[in-house]
Scaffold this motif. Structure first.
Motif, PDB file in Angstrom:
ATOM      1  N   ARG A 281       0.845  -1.186   0.000  1.00  0.00           N
ATOM      2  CA  ARG A 281       0.000   0.000   0.000  1.00  0.00           C
ATOM      3  C   ARG A 281       0.876   1.229   0.000  1.00  0.00           C
ATOM      4  N   VAL A 282       0.357   2.296  -0.580  1.00  0.00           N
ATOM      5  CA  VAL A 282       1.079   3.554  -0.492  1.00  0.00           C
ATOM      6  C   VAL A 282       1.020   3.976   0.967  1.00  0.00           C
ATOM      7  N   ALA A 283       2.067   4.592   1.455  1.00  0.00           N
ATOM      8  CA  ALA A 283       2.150   4.960   2.868  1.00  0.00           C
ATOM      9  C   ALA A 283       1.043   5.945   3.247  1.00  0.00           C
ATOM     10  N   PRO A 284       0.620   5.921   4.509  1.00  0.00           N
ATOM     11  CA  PRO A 284      -0.399   6.869   4.962  1.00  0.00           C
ATOM     12  C   PRO A 284       0.005   8.313   4.613  1.00  0.00           C
ATOM     13  N   GLY A 285      -0.971   9.061   4.146  1.00  0.00           N
ATOM     14  CA  GLY A 285      -0.731  10.439   3.733  1.00  0.00           C
ATOM     15  C   GLY A 285      -0.437  10.585   2.253  1.00  0.00           C
ATOM     16  N   TRP A 286      -0.203   9.465   1.551  1.00  0.00           N
ATOM     17  CA  TRP A 286       0.122   9.477   0.123  1.00  0.00           C
ATOM     18  C   TRP A 286      -1.035   9.005  -0.749  1.00  0.00           C
ATOM     19  N   GLU A 287      -2.165   8.685  -0.159  1.00  0.00           N
ATOM     20  CA  GLU A 287      -3.294   8.119  -0.903  1.00  0.00           C
ATOM     21  C   GLU A 287      -3.807   9.031  -2.010  1.00  0.00           C
ATOM     22  N   ASP A 288      -3.638  10.352  -1.867  1.00  0.00           N
ATOM     23  CA  ASP A 288      -4.096  11.297  -2.893  1.00  0.00           C
ATOM     24  C   ASP A 288      -3.069  11.541  -3.988  1.00  0.00           C
ATOM     25  N   ASP A 289      -1.844  11.013  -3.810  1.00  0.00           N
ATOM     26  CA  ASP A 289      -0.757  11.327  -4.734  1.00  0.00           C
ATOM     27  C   ASP A 289      -0.153  10.140  -5.461  1.00  0.00           C
ATOM     28  N   ALA A 290      -0.507   8.924  -5.083  1.00  0.00           N
ATOM     29  CA  ALA A 290       0.124   7.751  -5.702  1.00  0.00           C
ATOM     30  C   ALA A 290      -0.839   6.571  -5.716  1.00  0.00           C
ATOM     31  N   ARG A 291      -0.634   5.697  -6.699  1.00  0.00           N
ATOM     32  CA  ARG A 291      -1.402   4.464  -6.851  1.00  0.00           C
ATOM     33  C   ARG A 291      -0.425   3.350  -7.238  1.00  0.00           C
ATOM     34  N   ILE A 292      -0.810   2.107  -6.975  1.00  0.00           N
ATOM     35  CA  ILE A 292      -0.008   0.952  -7.368  1.00  0.00           C
ATOM     36  C   ILE A 292      -0.936  -0.084  -8.000  1.00  0.00           C
ATOM     37  N   GLY A 293      -0.367  -1.010  -8.772  1.00  0.00           N
ATOM     38  CA  GLY A 293      -1.175  -2.063  -9.353  1.00  0.00           C
ATOM     39  C   GLY A 293      -0.355  -3.029 -10.181  1.00  0.00           C
ATOM     40  N   TRP A 294      -0.789  -4.312 -10.173  1.00  0.00           N
ATOM     41  CA  TRP A 294      -0.149  -5.354 -10.974  1.00  0.00           C
ATOM     42  C   TRP A 294      -1.232  -6.238 -11.555  1.00  0.00           C
ATOM     43  N   GLY A 295      -0.940  -6.864 -12.683  1.00  0.00           N
ATOM     44  CA  GLY A 295      -1.894  -7.742 -13.339  1.00  0.00           C
ATOM     45  C   GLY A 295      -2.238  -7.215 -14.716  1.00  0.00           C
ATOM     46  N   ALA A 296      -3.138  -7.900 -15.388  1.00  0.00           N
ATOM     47  CA  ALA A 296      -3.505  -7.493 -16.746  1.00  0.00           C
ATOM     48  C   ALA A 296      -5.016  -7.408 -16.866  1.00  0.00           C
ATOM     49  N   PRO A 297      -5.574  -6.233 -16.939  1.00  0.00           N
ATOM     50  CA  PRO A 297      -4.885  -4.948 -16.804  1.00  0.00           C
ATOM     51  C   PRO A 297      -4.711  -4.589 -15.331  1.00  0.00           C
TER      52      PRO A 297
END
Length: 119
Positions: free
Chosen positions: A40-56
């Motif tokens: 998970r993106v660190a607390p406080g970063w939820e509005d500035d970053a995203r992560i994801g893996w897989g297709a799509p």
């Protein structure tokens, strides 16, 4: 589990409508077979970053990756394609939990975590 050890991951325009996902840095997540990893993106970063893996890969603030147990003769490590989306070039802190351990990993997305630009 393994994450990139490069000082800077190159980021390009993603085409996403979400302002927090304007740039994308592609990188593979490598997980030992039979393991579950929560990122998970660190607390406080939820509005500035995203992560994801897989297709799509779907941009999200947190992701659970389940690496299937290996069959006889199968590789012990599995690679998942995806990466990190950010609003702007930055150093993104990720929280990684697996096998009862939690660590923080800083990823330079378009910018080194020390604040310098890519070489």
């Amino acid at each position: 589990m393994a994450v990139p050890d490069r000082a800077v991951l190159p980021a390009e325009e993603s085409g996403e409508a979400d302002p927090a996902a304007r740039l994308f840095a592609k990188w593979g997540l490598v997980v030992r077979a039979g393991t579950i990893v929560d990122l998970r993106v660190a607390p406080g970063w939820e509005d500035d970053a995203r992560i994801g893996w897989g297709a799509p890969a779907a941009p999200a603030a947190s992701v659970r990756v389940r690496a299937c147990a290996p069959n006889v003769g199968q590789r012990q490590w599995l690679a998942f394609v995806g990466g990190t989306w950010v609003a702007r070039a930055t150093c993104v802190p990720l929280m990684v939990r697996s096998s009862g351990r939690q660590d923080r990993v800083n990823l330079g997305i378009g910018l080194a975590c020390g604040g310098t630009t890519a070489p």
